[in-house]
Structure formats: structure tokens, C-alpha cells
Design a protein around this motif. Sequence first.
Motif, PDB file in Angstrom:
ATOM      1  N   GLN A 246      19.086  -0.009  18.805  1.00  0.00           N
ATOM      2  CA  GLN A 246      18.264  -1.296  19.021  1.00  0.00           C
ATOM      3  C   GLN A 246      18.198  -1.703  20.432  1.00  0.00           C
ATOM      4  O   GLN A 246      17.816  -2.281  21.120  1.00  0.00           O
ATOM      5  CB  GLN A 246      17.704  -2.308  17.920  1.00  0.00           C
ATOM      6  CG  GLN A 246      17.553  -1.923  16.835  1.00  0.00           C
ATOM      7  CD  GLN A 246      17.754  -3.300  15.544  1.00  0.00           C
ATOM      8  OE1 GLN A 246      18.051  -4.181  16.042  1.00  0.00           O
ATOM      9  NE2 GLN A 246      17.365  -2.776  14.747  1.00  0.00           N
ATOM     10  N   ALA A 250      15.398  -1.332  23.104  1.00  0.00           N
ATOM     11  CA  ALA A 250      15.010  -2.465  23.658  1.00  0.00           C
ATOM     12  C   ALA A 250      14.466  -2.702  24.868  1.00  0.00           C
ATOM     13  O   ALA A 250      13.494  -2.294  26.172  1.00  0.00           O
ATOM     14  CB  ALA A 250      14.902  -3.752  23.089  1.00  0.00           C
ATOM     15  N   PRO A 253      11.589   0.485  27.403  1.00  0.00           N
ATOM     16  CA  PRO A 253       9.612   0.183  26.353  1.00  0.00           C
ATOM     17  C   PRO A 253       9.335   1.584  26.640  1.00  0.00           C
ATOM     18  O   PRO A 253       8.903   1.890  27.795  1.00  0.00           O
ATOM     19  CB  PRO A 253       9.252  -1.461  26.783  1.00  0.00           C
ATOM     20  CG  PRO A 253      10.332  -1.353  28.382  1.00  0.00           C
ATOM     21  CD  PRO A 253      11.326  -1.102  27.988  1.00  0.00           C
ATOM     22  N   PRO A 422      16.302  -8.639  24.793  1.00  0.00           N
ATOM     23  CA  PRO A 422      15.761  -7.265  24.975  1.00  0.00           C
ATOM     24  C   PRO A 422      14.618  -6.987  23.596  1.00  0.00           C
ATOM     25  O   PRO A 422      13.852  -6.762  23.077  1.00  0.00           O
ATOM     26  CB  PRO A 422      16.277  -5.812  25.173  1.00  0.00           C
ATOM     27  CG  PRO A 422      17.316  -6.917  26.375  1.00  0.00           C
ATOM     28  CD  PRO A 422      17.896  -8.215  25.573  1.00  0.00           C
ATOM     29  N   THR A 423      15.893  -6.873  22.465  1.00  0.00           N
ATOM     30  CA  THR A 423      14.847  -6.946  20.979  1.00  0.00           C
ATOM     31  C   THR A 423      13.746  -8.188  21.247  1.00  0.00           C
ATOM     32  O   THR A 423      12.868  -7.904  20.357  1.00  0.00           O
ATOM     33  CB  THR A 423      15.906  -7.104  19.407  1.00  0.00           C
ATOM     34  OG1 THR A 423      16.679  -8.109  19.769  1.00  0.00           O
ATOM     35  CG2 THR A 423      17.062  -5.689  20.044  1.00  0.00           C
ATOM     36  N   ARG A 425      12.290  -9.302  23.193  1.00  0.00           N
ATOM     37  CA  ARG A 425      11.076  -9.469  23.930  1.00  0.00           C
ATOM     38  C   ARG A 425       9.981  -8.096  23.409  1.00  0.00           C
ATOM     39  O   ARG A 425       9.053  -8.320  23.614  1.00  0.00           O
ATOM     40  CB  ARG A 425      11.684  -9.345  25.241  1.00  0.00           C
ATOM     41  CG  ARG A 425      10.869  -8.498  26.940  1.00  0.00           C
ATOM     42  CD  ARG A 425      11.007  -8.288  28.134  1.00  0.00           C
ATOM     43  NE  ARG A 425      11.783  -6.933  27.273  1.00  0.00           N
ATOM     44  CZ  ARG A 425      13.513  -5.871  28.369  1.00  0.00           C
ATOM     45  NH1 ARG A 425      13.576  -6.945  29.519  1.00  0.00           N
ATOM     46  NH2 ARG A 425      14.124  -4.954  28.103  1.00  0.00           N
ATOM     47  N   GLN A 426      11.018  -7.405  22.957  1.00  0.00           N
ATOM     48  CA  GLN A 426      10.235  -6.146  22.496  1.00  0.00           C
ATOM     49  C   GLN A 426       9.370  -6.256  21.315  1.00  0.00           C
ATOM     50  O   GLN A 426       7.856  -6.356  20.915  1.00  0.00           O
ATOM     51  CB  GLN A 426      10.751  -4.982  21.284  1.00  0.00           C
ATOM     52  CG  GLN A 426       9.716  -3.588  21.568  1.00  0.00           C
ATOM     53  CD  GLN A 426       9.237  -3.304  22.440  1.00  0.00           C
ATOM     54  OE1 GLN A 426       9.844  -3.058  24.083  1.00  0.00           O
ATOM     55  NE2 GLN A 426       7.914  -3.320  22.464  1.00  0.00           N
ATOM     56  N   HIS A 427       9.943  -7.728  20.062  1.00  0.00           N
ATOM     57  CA  HIS A 427       9.152  -8.288  19.113  1.00  0.00           C
ATOM     58  C   HIS A 427       8.097  -9.146  20.019  1.00  0.00           C
ATOM     59  O   HIS A 427       6.638  -9.066  18.668  1.00  0.00           O
ATOM     60  CB  HIS A 427      10.264  -9.265  18.016  1.00  0.00           C
ATOM     61  CG  HIS A 427      11.190  -8.510  17.849  1.00  0.00           C
ATOM     62  ND1 HIS A 427      10.999  -7.371  16.888  1.00  0.00           N
ATOM     63  CD2 HIS A 427      12.592  -9.209  17.116  1.00  0.00           C
ATOM     64  CE1 HIS A 427      12.245  -6.731  16.236  1.00  0.00           C
ATOM     65  NE2 HIS A 427      13.019  -8.151  16.792  1.00  0.00           N
ATOM     66  N   LEU A 429       6.138  -8.489  22.593  1.00  0.00           N
ATOM     67  CA  LEU A 429       5.445  -7.701  23.582  1.00  0.00           C
ATOM     68  C   LEU A 429       4.638  -6.567  22.492  1.00  0.00           C
ATOM     69  O   LEU A 429       2.899  -7.158  22.064  1.00  0.00           O
ATOM     70  CB  LEU A 429       6.179  -6.818  24.612  1.00  0.00           C
ATOM     71  CG  LEU A 429       6.964  -7.610  25.204  1.00  0.00           C
ATOM     72  CD1 LEU A 429       7.618  -5.771  26.065  1.00  0.00           C
ATOM     73  CD2 LEU A 429       5.929  -7.873  26.329  1.00  0.00           C
ATOM     74  N   ASP A 430       5.347  -6.957  20.844  1.00  0.00           N
ATOM     75  CA  ASP A 430       4.026  -6.674  19.610  1.00  0.00           C
ATOM     76  C   ASP A 430       3.900  -6.677  19.582  1.00  0.00           C
ATOM     77  O   ASP A 430       2.302  -6.999  19.276  1.00  0.00           O
ATOM     78  CB  ASP A 430       5.178  -5.638  18.983  1.00  0.00           C
ATOM     79  CG  ASP A 430       6.334  -4.529  19.153  1.00  0.00           C
ATOM     80  OD1 ASP A 430       5.758  -3.801  20.333  1.00  0.00           O
ATOM     81  OD2 ASP A 430       7.134  -4.484  18.581  1.00  0.00           O
ATOM     82  N   VAL A 452       8.029  -3.514  31.067  1.00  0.00           N
ATOM     83  CA  VAL A 452       7.165  -4.753  29.905  1.00  0.00           C
ATOM     84  C   VAL A 452       6.309  -4.202  31.101  1.00  0.00           C
ATOM     85  O   VAL A 452       4.627  -4.238  29.890  1.00  0.00           O
ATOM     86  CB  VAL A 452       7.517  -6.274  30.889  1.00  0.00           C
ATOM     87  CG1 VAL A 452       6.333  -6.994  30.268  1.00  0.00           C
ATOM     88  CG2 VAL A 452       8.825  -6.101  29.890  1.00  0.00           C
ATOM     89  N   SER A 455       4.529  -1.035  29.275  1.00  0.00           N
ATOM     90  CA  SER A 455       4.579  -1.350  27.324  1.00  0.00           C
ATOM     91  C   SER A 455       3.761  -1.936  26.952  1.00  0.00           C
ATOM     92  O   SER A 455       2.597  -1.660  26.337  1.00  0.00           O
ATOM     93  CB  SER A 455       5.397  -1.439  27.229  1.00  0.00           C
ATOM     94  OG  SER A 455       6.258  -3.194  26.850  1.00  0.00           O
TER      95      SER A 455
END
Length: 494
Positions: A246, A250, A253, A422-423, A425-427, A429-430, A452, A455
Amino acid sequence: MSAVELQGLRISIDGRQVVDDVSFTAEPGECLAIVGESGAGKSLTARALLGLLPAGAVSRVERLSIAGTDAAQLSTAGWRRLRGRGIALVSQDALAALDPLRRIGREVAEPMEIHGLHPSDRRGRVLDLLSAASMPDPERRARSHPHELSGGLQQRALIASALAADPAVLVADEATTALDATVQARILTLLRGIADSGRAVVFISHDFAAVRRVADRVLVMRAGVVVEQGTVDEMMRAPRTEYAKQLVAASTPAPRASSPGPGATLLRAFSVSKAFDRPAVVEATFTLGAGRTLGIVGESGSGKTTLARMIVGVQRPDSGALEWASPQRVQFVHQNPLGAFDPRWSIGRSLREALLAAGVRRGERAARVAELLTEVGLDPALASRRPRELSGGQRQRAAIARALAADPQVLVLDEPVSALDPTVRQHVLDLLVRLQDERALTMVFVSHDLGVIASVCDDVLVMQHGIIVEQGLTTDVFTDPRHPFTRELLAAGA
């Protein structure tokens, strides 16, 4: 002999075990990275190497050797002698670490004075250290105060100071996290060179994208425990644990698949300029398409935040014009949600105030607060907490919820994920992509992080020194950059 040998480190705070049985070595000429999300215990582990654990922390260790010194039983005075000469620290916030009242040259010279080194030619040694840290015009910078330097130059000054007493081990704790891509690349190159010169470097980070550029080996920590370790190549190609997978994913991206058509034009900017003590934005001309995400990317000082604030209407252009196709409800999401929330108020009260400003009736506000928190993926029970009682990711979601309270048509977000793991951050962004689809939002996304931007953004403006040097579809600009600065940004982020 290993530069660092650590066996069986355990740290507890208020009776709670936060680091449990951590062991590793770092060799001269090697960069060892310790990677993990916030709360993993990586910074506490690094602080234990320096004898700088916070008040209330209790540590036990089976063995700790630093540059040949048995540090496990050192007194406070012994640690003072070891720090600087045996091991030194480069922290994340250089501006906070540097004395604001002291000039840079004096800051770099201090470790030499403490350890009685180079008394006859300290000034020459200071200039040599600043040059070795790739500080431009070291004579002039040595006379500067910290606030007169950019973030990247502050970090170089801190590295020069850390090297002043010629330590065998350098600990870099999130030393590149808040830096722009090009500046980060230069600092990472500098740290790699320090390792290649024969020192051991312990590099603390949450970002595998930075780790792969500088480290030889990696320890992955989670909840105070080392869950995986190996070479950088092994970790990037085939991480074994799901957690490490993960973190790696992350840090890289996936680019967003965007529609090529611009859609209806929502905003037109015509030669917009703004100056303060110097030009901040110079004749910016662009369009914003309805339902799309426009990325604004550039280094610190490039004018991207000033341009975003003019889009919101917080600042007015000195010349030129911003013309909306029709009146729009525009909301701003700040980079630092902790600073944007009133620390005395609960999250629920802040959301209720936003709903009041939006004209929502008193009897409906409690239900709307719960709905907004649920919409951004937070438990409505968190409404009773104050901002400091939330994690960074939770605070950012709460900030987005507050922006949504006014039912905006346009969201302008200024570096909303720059400080997140990172993880996490990805949440976030999603979440933004989902909200855009569900609410038909148009977004303007300011960031220095090209991954970023790629993505989440359909279109992108690249800014340098206040000027838009390149713009177009994100996929086109990133795959076939025309301007040298865009190519430099992409190379730095690769």
C-alpha cells in the motif's frame, strides 16, 4: 564496524508501548531508510539514536552503539558530547530548527564551537560546509537570517550545520517532505552524496518515492514494529506485506483518465496580474471548464496560491479580468486545516457556523452536520471533537466537509494533501474524485506534487516566477512537455 548498531529498542509513553523490539544496523557509506505512516514509531526510533526522546517517554535497549561509542548507558553530558561529533540531526522543519535571531554562518559554526573544532579558521570552514551543501553564493547566505532563505536553502543550511562537527552518522527526519519537487530532488541528491562520502545516513520518511532516490536498504515500520525490510530494489519490485504494498502504491499514484473535451467554459482569465513587493502573477490567461479539475503546479513562490486566491475572490487582480460565465458559489480549502479551524471550537460547531452562513435553518443544522461528516467518510461522532483531537487526514476531510456546507459549485484547494502520509493522501484524493462525480463539482487544485496533479486533474497550468509557462490537458503536458521548466519538474518527480 557498523556506524549504528541497535538491538531490542522498546519505547513506552504513558504506559503504552509505541516502539517494540526494533533492531537494525547502518554501515558507513550506506543510507538506511525507515519508512511508515504517522504514528509508526519511526521518528521516535530516530530520536532514540540521538538521546532526544520527548519528556515522558521511557526507553529500554539491549544494545546501542553509535560510531563505536556504547550509547546505551550514556549520561546527559555524554549524549551532549556524542551529538554533533558522533551523530547529528536534520529535522523536517528547518525554519523552526534554525535560530531566527542568528545569522546562518553563526548557526553553522555553533557545533564547531561546542566541540572546540577549527578555532583558527571557522569562517573558512563554514563557507566550505555551505558550498558542500550546494548553497549558492555561500558568503552572502552566511550573512543572512533564516527567514531570508527559501525552504530549500534553509534545509541546506541545516545540513551544513549538522555536518559541521564531522559526524559519522546523519539522521534526516522527513527532511524533504514539505519541499517542491525540484528542490526535493536536489536535497535527496545531496543526502545521497553524504552517504557516498562515507557517512551513514538514516533517512526517515513516509514516502517511497523519496526513499527510492536516496536509500540502499529500507525498514518498514507499522505501530512501532518493523514489519518488513530489504533493499530498495526488493521493496519497490516485490514488497511482501500488504502494508508495504500500500505504501509503495500510494507513493506512485495512477494518472487520471480524463476526457479530452474542455466542456462548457465556466471561467475565463484575461491577462490577470498581481504584485506585492514584487510581481506574483504576470498576465495569466486561461480557462476553467465546467465539471473539470484544473491543476496549478509550480515551485514555492511561483504564484500558484496567489492565482488561486484571485479565483476565489479573496484577492483582486491589479490588472486583467476574471470573468465567470454565470454567478458561482466558490469555496476554498486551505493547506493547513489545523490553522484554518478555530482551535476552541468543536468540529461540529465549525460546521454549524458554515451552515448558518449558507442560510440553513437552525433546526436542520445538526442533521446536516452528520450528513456532511458521513459524506466525507467521517464518523458523525467526531463532531464533538476539537481539531487537535483529529488526525491530519481526518482534519482535512473535516475541512472539505465545511467547504461543502455552502453547497459550492466550485472548490479551490490549496495543497490539500501535501502534509499527509501517502495512503491517507490517496484516500483524500479518492474522496475528492468521488465528490466531484456525485456533486458535479468543478475544482481548482494547487499542488507542487506532480503525481497528485496527474492523478486528479484534467487540465494543468505550469507556473514559474508568476508566469504560466505551459498549459493544456494533463496527459499532453506530462507526456510531451514543451517548456524546459516543465521538463525539469517532471525529471525531478520521476
